[in-house]
Design an enzyme around this catalytic site. Sequence first.
Site, PDB file in Angstrom:
ATOM      1  CD  GLU A 228      -2.890  -1.263   0.543  1.00 51.22           C
ATOM      2  OE1 GLU A 228      -3.195   0.097  -0.347  1.00 51.22           O
ATOM      3  OE2 GLU A 228      -4.331  -2.261   0.650  1.00 51.22           O
ATOM      4  CB  CYS A 262      -1.874   7.086   1.759  1.00 52.50           C
ATOM      5  SG  CYS A 262      -2.973   6.280   1.980  1.00 52.50           S
TER       6      CYS A 262
END
Length: 454
Positions: A228, A262
């Site tokens: 990720e 993010c």
Amino acid sequence: MPYTSVNPTTGAVVETHPDHTDEHVDALLDRAVATFQWYRTTSLSDRSMWLRSAAEVLEGELPNIATILTEEMGKTFAAAKGEVLKCAMTMRYYADHGPAMLAPEPVESPASRSELRYDPIGCVLAVMPWNFPLWQVVRFAAPALMAGNVGVLKHASNVPRAALCLEDVFRRAGFADGVFTNLFLPASKVAALIADDRIAAVTLTGSEAAGASVGAAAGAALKKCVLELGGSDPFIVASSADLDRAVPMAVTGRVQNNGQSCIAAKRFLVVADRYDEFVARFAEQMDALVVGDPMDPATNVGPLVSASQRQEISEQVADAVAKGATVHAGGVAVDGPGFFYRPTVLTGVDPSMRAGCEELFGPVAVVQSVPDLDAAIAVANATPWGLGASVWAMDPAEQERCVAGIEAGMVFVNAIVASTPELPFGGIKRSGYGRELSALGMREFCNIKTVYVA
Ligand code: NAP
């Protein structure tokens, strides 16, 4: 370099912890794999019970645990409490739904009986970042432990208090020693750890550089890997957008977690007929945000995590301004102790500028006018990343064009991108591969075993 907790509001060092010695890591890994042989045989109802108990510990100690997060990485106390409660909610989600996700699935075939089983795979290494120091770990650990795996955590070196806190929560909840183990380990030793026979698989949340390194080590060792990584999520404002809803959520989407997420909206792509109104309203609301002590309930935006993170964002903005970008709000660091930076709105940014081609990990928004929705989708896709995208359109046809056309792991319509245990989370392109959360995330670290009985 030891694990060091620095309060970003004051700059003061709060705690340091030396790295674990090689011998200590060795002993902890031995314990983890030995524990796995027993833990994999425990019942789903016992694992559910321990997860619920961990949720109760988190909720019962909410202010203390949230304070650790705020003191360690600067998120507002309200956001820290939200993160702790989300972890508890997710633990309960897997306690409730895990047994059904892990139940064998019969499949029609020429066999007299055939099915899929979801068996645990062993000791999974989690390499995690500082920005959501509990949540990033729990969204891996809750499904992984429910599935019968054990986990070892290499947390970011600036959040040792969160790492120790979580290990303690799992232990006090009733999980046996060795089911969830914190390792204080430098990043330079991660590749060797991945190669170790006692590690079955690895998951990393973090930067592209770390992802490339961990992915290469996992590839060399032929081990399962989930990555990720970063992103530069678009926030598309279509002609049919409701700006009364879109503008406040644009602000939240950009400055949540002090801009260090993010899945934060980072590039605001606005069709030409809504551009002037959007920029004016967005800049006004960004400018009105209160920047200050994250423990103060009146504060909207706390400090960045470190002096170097603030330096980085300052340099990205300065570079854009020097090359001709316009500042509509912010654009400056805040004087005094702590690592504060004003929420910032830039226009006139192009790919020759760092702000036009790098991830902006701070409260800095780039707004760009695009002629129409097709252009918005094309610009949205013209990056190396593909994590999430947020689309603002009331017209179902505009919504559908974006959902179908955007290259990203997640598209949210009339909402900002967020993670929730029911839905898979993850990206494509340089934002990584694999999924977390939902049944899909849980099964990333399962042996999906085919059973065929003739
Ligand atoms: P980072 O430097 O990559 O650190 C993340 C973790 O990886 C830390 O535990 C770090 O340890 C470790 N690490 C760093 N380099 C490594 C290497 N070469 N080999 C093995 N491990 C390594 O990331 P960051 O700058 O702290 O975090 C921000 C980045 O993470 C941003 O790009 C953000 O978008 C991304 N992120 C992605 C997600 C997502 O779900 N997609 C979520 C949050 C953040 P040390 O601390 O010891 O260096």
